[in-house]
Design a protein around this motif. Structure first.
Motif, short mmCIF file in Angstrom:
data_model
loop_
_atom_site.label_atom_id
_atom_site.label_comp_id
_atom_site.label_asym_id
_atom_site.label_seq_id
_atom_site.Cartn_x
_atom_site.Cartn_y
_atom_site.Cartn_z
N THR A 233 0.83 -1.20 0.00
CA THR A 233 0.00 0.00 0.00
C THR A 233 0.86 1.26 0.00
O THR A 233 0.60 2.22 -0.74
CB THR A 233 -0.92 0.01 1.23
OG1 THR A 233 -1.76 -1.15 1.19
CG2 THR A 233 -1.81 1.24 1.23
N ILE A 234 1.91 1.26 0.81
CA ILE A 234 2.84 2.40 0.84
C ILE A 234 3.53 2.56 -0.51
O ILE A 234 3.68 3.68 -1.03
CB ILE A 234 3.87 2.23 1.97
CG1 ILE A 234 3.17 2.29 3.33
CG2 ILE A 234 4.96 3.30 1.88
CD1 ILE A 234 4.06 1.91 4.51
N ILE A 235 3.95 1.45 -1.11
CA ILE A 235 4.57 1.51 -2.44
C ILE A 235 3.61 2.09 -3.46
O ILE A 235 4.01 2.86 -4.34
CB ILE A 235 5.05 0.10 -2.87
CG1 ILE A 235 6.21 -0.36 -1.97
CG2 ILE A 235 5.47 0.10 -4.33
CD1 ILE A 235 6.61 -1.80 -2.20
N SER A 236 2.32 1.74 -3.35
CA SER A 236 1.32 2.27 -4.26
C SER A 236 1.30 3.79 -4.22
O SER A 236 1.26 4.46 -5.25
CB SER A 236 -0.07 1.75 -3.87
OG SER A 236 -0.13 0.35 -3.96
N ALA A 237 1.30 4.34 -3.01
CA ALA A 237 1.25 5.80 -2.86
C ALA A 237 2.52 6.45 -3.36
O ALA A 237 2.50 7.48 -4.05
CB ALA A 237 1.00 6.15 -1.39
N LEU A 238 3.67 5.86 -3.04
CA LEU A 238 4.95 6.43 -3.47
C LEU A 238 5.08 6.41 -4.99
O LEU A 238 5.61 7.35 -5.59
CB LEU A 238 6.11 5.67 -2.84
CG LEU A 238 6.28 5.83 -1.32
CD1 LEU A 238 7.38 4.92 -0.80
CD2 LEU A 238 6.56 7.29 -0.98
N TYR A 239 4.56 5.35 -5.61
CA TYR A 239 4.62 5.29 -7.08
C TYR A 239 3.88 6.46 -7.72
O TYR A 239 4.36 7.09 -8.67
CB TYR A 239 4.03 3.97 -7.59
CG TYR A 239 3.69 4.07 -9.06
CD1 TYR A 239 4.70 4.08 -10.01
CD2 TYR A 239 2.37 4.21 -9.47
CE1 TYR A 239 4.40 4.23 -11.34
CE2 TYR A 239 2.07 4.34 -10.81
CZ TYR A 239 3.09 4.35 -11.75
OH TYR A 239 2.78 4.51 -13.06
N LEU A 240 2.72 6.76 -7.20
CA LEU A 240 1.93 7.86 -7.77
C LEU A 240 2.68 9.19 -7.65
O LEU A 240 2.61 10.04 -8.54
CB LEU A 240 0.58 7.94 -7.07
CG LEU A 240 -0.42 6.82 -7.41
CD1 LEU A 240 -1.62 6.89 -6.50
CD2 LEU A 240 -0.84 6.89 -8.87
#
Length: 242
Positions: A233-240
């Protein structure tokens, strides 16, 4: 004309979609990145939506007895409002603005949720304010950037669902939400006839990887599942944001 490398990237993305639907919510983040690397932004979003629906059908069949329907019903008003807001936002916002805004929003939400979960007496996220907040954010982010997964993951983790209930509720949630998104996406020109052939080629890959994910999910305990979902989930946000 797409190259072999393009097809390799899209096939990898399809595998991530299948696994994310039946075992590891958040794995679809890599799929978003890979599709965006090969296709234009709108075509990428529309192509992914169709494949996500394929994965959704497999997921709801797999976990058809595990969903928490009371939770889903209570989220509906907020989600519908969020989808409308997301469609309006898409009408006026650029791709870069959308990603930065949603990425920042998700990081704040993730941090707040993790803090709440670690309090000695955490507040009830299933209350009216919690449902309205998470539901609206989920509808908005999934409509604007196919990025509703992090919001729902945080909500269901904070609700302390066991693995099967988490996956079942997530499966039905995104199946229903993605069906609702289809007419909006067609109206906005996001789903295009030219990309449906790509979907037809990649759909079997989604189904195959989804079946593999189902076998993986049966072997995961809450102690393993929760940190993996949180990290993805954290990776998802950082990717954006990147």
């Amino acid at each position: 004309m797409m190259s072999l490398l393009d097809w390799f990237l899209l096939t990898t993305a399809a595998i991530c979609i299948g696994v994310s639907k039946t075992a590891l919510p958040g794995a679809a983040t890599l799929a978003v990145a890979l599709f965006a690397a090969v296709l234009p932004a709108r075509a990428s979003t529309g192509t992914m939506l169709v494949l996500l629906l394929v994965g959704d059908v497999l997921a709801v069949w797999t976990y058809r007895h595990d969903a928490d329907w009371d939770t889903l019903r209570r989220l509906v008003p907020g989600v519908l409002m969020g989808i409308v807001l997301g469609a309006v936002f898409l009408r006026f916002a650029s791709d870069s603005m959308t990603k930065v805004f949603i990425g920042s929003l998700l990081l704040v939400l993730i941090a707040a949720t993790l803090v709440l979960m670690r309090l000695p007496h955490p507040p009830e996220v299933q209350g009216r304010i919690g449902r309205a907040t998470y539901g609206t954010l989920a509808g908005f982010t999934t409509m604007a950037a196919n990025a509703g997964g992090p919001v729902t993951s945080m909500y269901f983790l904070a609700s302390r669902f066991p693995v099967s209930t988490f996956l079942g509720t997530t499966a039905w949630f995104f199946f229903l939400v993605n069906v609702i998104k289809v007419p909006f996406s067609i109206g906005l020109g996001i789903i295009q006839p030219g990309t449906l052939m790509i979907d037809a080629i990649l759909a079997p890959v989604v189904i195959g990887s989804g079946c593999a994910g189902r076998a993986l999910a049966r072997r995961m305990t809450d102690k393993v599942f929760t940190p993996i979902v949180t990290v993805l989930t954290i990776i998802s946000a950082l990717y954006l944001l990147m």
